[in-house]
Scaffold this motif. Structure first.
Motif, PDB file in Angstrom:
ATOM      1  N   VAL B 245       0.827  -1.217   0.000  1.00 48.07           N
ATOM      2  CA  VAL B 245       0.000   0.000   0.000  1.00 48.07           C
ATOM      3  C   VAL B 245       0.864   1.271   0.000  1.00 48.07           C
ATOM      4  O   VAL B 245       0.590   2.220  -0.734  1.00 48.07           O
ATOM      5  N   LEU B 246       1.916   1.266   0.808  1.00 43.17           N
ATOM      6  CA  LEU B 246       2.670   2.511   1.024  1.00 43.17           C
ATOM      7  C   LEU B 246       3.526   2.928  -0.183  1.00 43.17           C
ATOM      8  O   LEU B 246       3.655   4.129  -0.463  1.00 43.17           O
ATOM      9  N   LEU B 247       4.090   1.965  -0.896  1.00 48.65           N
ATOM     10  CA  LEU B 247       4.987   2.339  -2.007  1.00 48.65           C
ATOM     11  C   LEU B 247       4.258   3.110  -3.116  1.00 48.65           C
ATOM     12  O   LEU B 247       4.704   4.203  -3.496  1.00 48.65           O
ATOM     13  N   PRO B 248       3.117   2.594  -3.626  1.00 47.33           N
ATOM     14  CA  PRO B 248       2.407   3.399  -4.633  1.00 47.33           C
ATOM     15  C   PRO B 248       1.894   4.718  -4.073  1.00 47.33           C
ATOM     16  O   PRO B 248       1.908   5.746  -4.762  1.00 47.33           O
ATOM     17  N   LEU B 249       1.482   4.685  -2.801  1.00 48.14           N
ATOM     18  CA  LEU B 249       1.017   5.930  -2.175  1.00 48.14           C
ATOM     19  C   LEU B 249       2.142   6.968  -2.137  1.00 48.14           C
ATOM     20  O   LEU B 249       1.916   8.168  -2.350  1.00 48.14           O
ATOM     21  N   ALA B 250       3.349   6.495  -1.849  1.00 45.53           N
ATOM     22  CA  ALA B 250       4.504   7.404  -1.789  1.00 45.53           C
ATOM     23  C   ALA B 250       4.717   8.075  -3.143  1.00 45.53           C
ATOM     24  O   ALA B 250       4.961   9.279  -3.232  1.00 45.53           O
ATOM     25  N   ARG B 251       4.585   7.281  -4.211  1.00 47.98           N
ATOM     26  CA  ARG B 251       4.790   7.823  -5.558  1.00 47.98           C
ATOM     27  C   ARG B 251       3.729   8.873  -5.886  1.00 47.98           C
ATOM     28  O   ARG B 251       4.038   9.954  -6.393  1.00 47.98           O
ATOM     29  N   LEU B 252       2.473   8.534  -5.539  1.00 49.65           N
ATOM     30  CA  LEU B 252       1.375   9.471  -5.791  1.00 49.65           C
ATOM     31  C   LEU B 252       1.568  10.770  -4.993  1.00 49.65           C
ATOM     32  O   LEU B 252       1.420  11.875  -5.517  1.00 49.65           O
ATOM     33  N   ALA B 253       1.903  10.595  -3.712  1.00 48.84           N
ATOM     34  CA  ALA B 253       2.078  11.757  -2.828  1.00 48.84           C
ATOM     35  C   ALA B 253       3.211  12.651  -3.321  1.00 48.84           C
ATOM     36  O   ALA B 253       3.110  13.884  -3.312  1.00 48.84           O
ATOM     37  N   LEU B 254       4.264  12.020  -3.798  1.00 50.50           N
ATOM     38  CA  LEU B 254       5.421  12.783  -4.274  1.00 50.50           C
ATOM     39  C   LEU B 254       5.047  13.641  -5.484  1.00 50.50           C
ATOM     40  O   LEU B 254       5.378  14.838  -5.545  1.00 50.50           O
ATOM     41  N   ASN B 255       4.319  13.038  -6.426  1.00 50.46           N
ATOM     42  CA  ASN B 255       3.888  13.793  -7.616  1.00 50.46           C
ATOM     43  C   ASN B 255       2.944  14.921  -7.235  1.00 50.46           C
ATOM     44  O   ASN B 255       3.059  16.049  -7.723  1.00 50.46           O
ATOM     45  N   PHE B 256       2.005  14.599  -6.333  1.00 45.95           N
ATOM     46  CA  PHE B 256       1.015  15.600  -5.926  1.00 45.95           C
ATOM     47  C   PHE B 256       1.690  16.789  -5.240  1.00 45.95           C
ATOM     48  O   PHE B 256       1.435  17.948  -5.572  1.00 45.95           O
ATOM     49  N   MET B 257       2.574  16.494  -4.302  1.00 47.09           N
ATOM     50  CA  MET B 257       3.205  17.572  -3.539  1.00 47.09           C
ATOM     51  C   MET B 257       4.165  18.386  -4.408  1.00 47.09           C
ATOM     52  O   MET B 257       4.310  19.589  -4.219  1.00 47.09           O
TER      53      MET B 257
END
Lengths: 284, 272
Positions: B245-257
């Motif tokens: 769960v956390l790895l894809p979330l990290a990628r999404l969060a990084l792009n968003f931020m």
């Protein structure tokens, strides 16, 4: 130096420290920050105590009071050390204002005192919140009796002890300021070393008698040991406690710490001026 | 991802890893501090257990907790807060304009940080075991290693996710990282088992949201209590779920931020 100049320097330093410490967040976030850290620290030791006691078959409320008061009042050490170790680094390397403060008529020493007093203010707020929440969690939430008669605290003795202790911790802070001015990038570890050593040997959460003999000798030489003993007495009024002797030890260790602190700081400032370290830049 | 792109980003990860490894040993005084300071804190908690006559395995719980805390500290300060430091020293803008994946940079930081920390953690573990004579009962070393590496994977994935938040932070980065120490130590049961009946249900519920909780519990069971894979399979599943769960979330969060930072002009803002 004129008293007025000293007081003005301290006042401005307290105000500046308050702004630097608080203006990164809105007041609610700031209050949560100052509540959560010390409360979490108290919960850690509280639960270690509780779980260990339940497993061994007996919960001793007197021992719980020992760590409850010790850990709560240790916040003064944490805050003063944190403020005074970060101060030189932040003002010199990060904001690059130390040289300007050094050039002003007010002494750098009194500026540092003012910044440390801001740490004391923050610690006092944290202490009150921690005591309140600690009682709520442990007494009302987990059923451990907090044996403090809140109306019968010896406030005179407590105030005197706090004053002596704070002066003493600030003197230790001056030693750290002196080391920081002559070095770079050691501010984080210095704070941890000093706070950790005082936490381990100062009888904060466990009885110093459990330490090996050499550890007890260190404990007996530290002002924090006497500071916490007297603070505990002002809350709990244990019958067999010799207040005067402990006060005497606290004053003696305080005087020794002040002498060492001021000497280290003076030598450090002399060397810093000679070697051009006052405006030394680091990574920023 | 094309093979050429993959190789390129692996080189990026290696480059960042190299900097992390080199930096980790450039200042020996830090190396000493990272070994000595945790042992001082652990000692206080071991003495606290001694004061209440707790069995010796509880000292072992503290040692394991302190050892794993070295990784959490590295995740917080070396991963999560790293983009804040990079911004302060002016490196972040260089990362952002380079034709590279931000995740590759974070991967390099994570592997480099892990290698640096593992040496410190092993030293803390051995020192703790020797000083306090803690009984060790590892009957399934492979299970212990599996849980350890899954915990590390989940922690660094969490660190990557936090890194996106810290990218936009000013001074609050310092305070936030600091805030994630004691509360996480408490909630994850770093120094005591959260499965104890003394720990309230709400605290146990909150602690189950933190991967470190499952890792610590599993490692303690296998390393101190002598249990095996049949006793920790739930911990293993939980840790795998965290990573997935956390790895894809990290990628999404990084792009968003990053996009948010560009819009608000906060990616190169210093001295906040």
């Amino acid at each position: 130096m004129a008293i007025g100049t000293i007081l003005r320097t301290i006042k401005q330093a307290v105000w500046l420290g308050w702004k630097v410490e608080t203006n990164w967040a809105d007041p609610v976030v700031f209050a949560i920050y100052y509540l959560i850290k010390p409360v979490a620290g108290l919960l850690i030791v509280g639960f270690i105590f509780l779980i260990g006691s339940v497993v061994s078959g007996a919960v001793n409320p007197e021992l719980f009071m020992f760590l409850f008061i010790g850990n709560s009042f240790f916040i003064y050490v944490v805050q003063i050390m944190m403020t005074m170790t970060m101060l030189i680094h932040e003002d010199r390397a990060h904001y690059e204002v130390l040289k300007h403060i050094y050039l002003t008529p007010g002494s750098l020493q009194w500026y540092i005192v003012g910044r440390a007093l801001n740490g004391v203010m923050n610690a006092s707020v944290s202490l009150l919140l921690t005591l309140g929440l600690g009682v709520a969690v442990f007494q009302y939430g987990l059923g451990i009796p907090i044996q403090i008669d809140w109306l019968n605290i010896d406030f005179g003795l407590l105030s005197l002890t706090l004053l002596l202790g704070i002066v003493c911790f600030m003197a230790i802070g001056f030693i750290l300021c002196g080391i920081n001015i002559m070095t770079s990038k050691v501010q984080f570890m210095l704070n941890e070393y000093v706070s950790g050593t005082l936490y381990l040997f100062g009888g904060v959460v466990f009885l110093p008698e459990l330490l090996p003999q050499w550890g007890q000798h260190i404990s007996n030489a530290l002002p924090i040991t006497y500071f916490l003993r007297i603070v505990r007495f002002s809350f709990l009024h244990q019958g067999s406690f010799d207040v005067q002797m402990n006060l005497l030890y606290l004053v003696a260790t305080m005087i020794a710490t002040i002498l060492v602190g001021l000497a280290v700081f003076k030598v450090a400032m002399f060397k810093a001026r000679r070697d051009g370290l006052i405006d030394k830049k680091e990574e920023y | 991802m094309k093979r050429e792109e993959l190789v390129h980003n692996l080189k990026v990860a290696y480059a960042r890893l190299w900097v992390r490894l080199k930096g980790g040993y450039r200042e020996p005084e830090w190396l000493v501090a990272e070994l000595v300071i945790p042992v001082i804190t652990l000692s206080a908690y071991v003495f606290l257990y001694k004061m209440v006559n707790a069995p010796p395995e509880y000292a072992g719980f503290v040692i394991i907790g302190g050892t794993m805390m070295a990784f959490w500290a590295n995740v917080l300060w070396g991963m999560s807060a790293q983009f804040y430091w990079e911004k302060e020293v002016g490196n972040l803008e260089v990362y952002l304009v380079a034709p590279i994946s931000r995740m590759a940079i974070l991967l390099g930081m994570a592997i480099g940080g892990f290698v640096n920390t593992v040496l410190r953690a092993v030293a803390i573990f051995i020192a703790g075991i020797l000083i306090f004579q803690v009984p060790i009962a590892i009957y399934e070393p492979l299970t212990a290693l599996l849980i350890f590496f899954l915990t590390i994977g989940a922690l660094y994935a969490l660190g990557m996710m936090f890194a996106s938040l810290f990218m936009l932070y000013g001074r609050e980065a310092w305070h936030t990282a600091s805030l994630l120490q004691e509360p996480i130590q408490f909630l994850s049961g770093t120094y005591f088992p959260t499965t104890s009946q003394v720990v309230p249900y709400m605290v146990q519920l909150l602690s189950s949201l933190i991967p470190l909780t499952f890792g610590l519990d599993g490692i303690r069971k296998v390393a101190i209590l002598g249990q095996g894979i049949s006793d920790v399979w739930l911990n293993i599943i939980a840790l795998v779920v965290f990573i997935v769960v956390l790895l894809p979330l990290a990628r999404l969060a990084l792009n968003f931020m990053e996009n948010l930072g560009k819009k608000e002009g906060r990616l190169t803002l210093r001295w906040q």
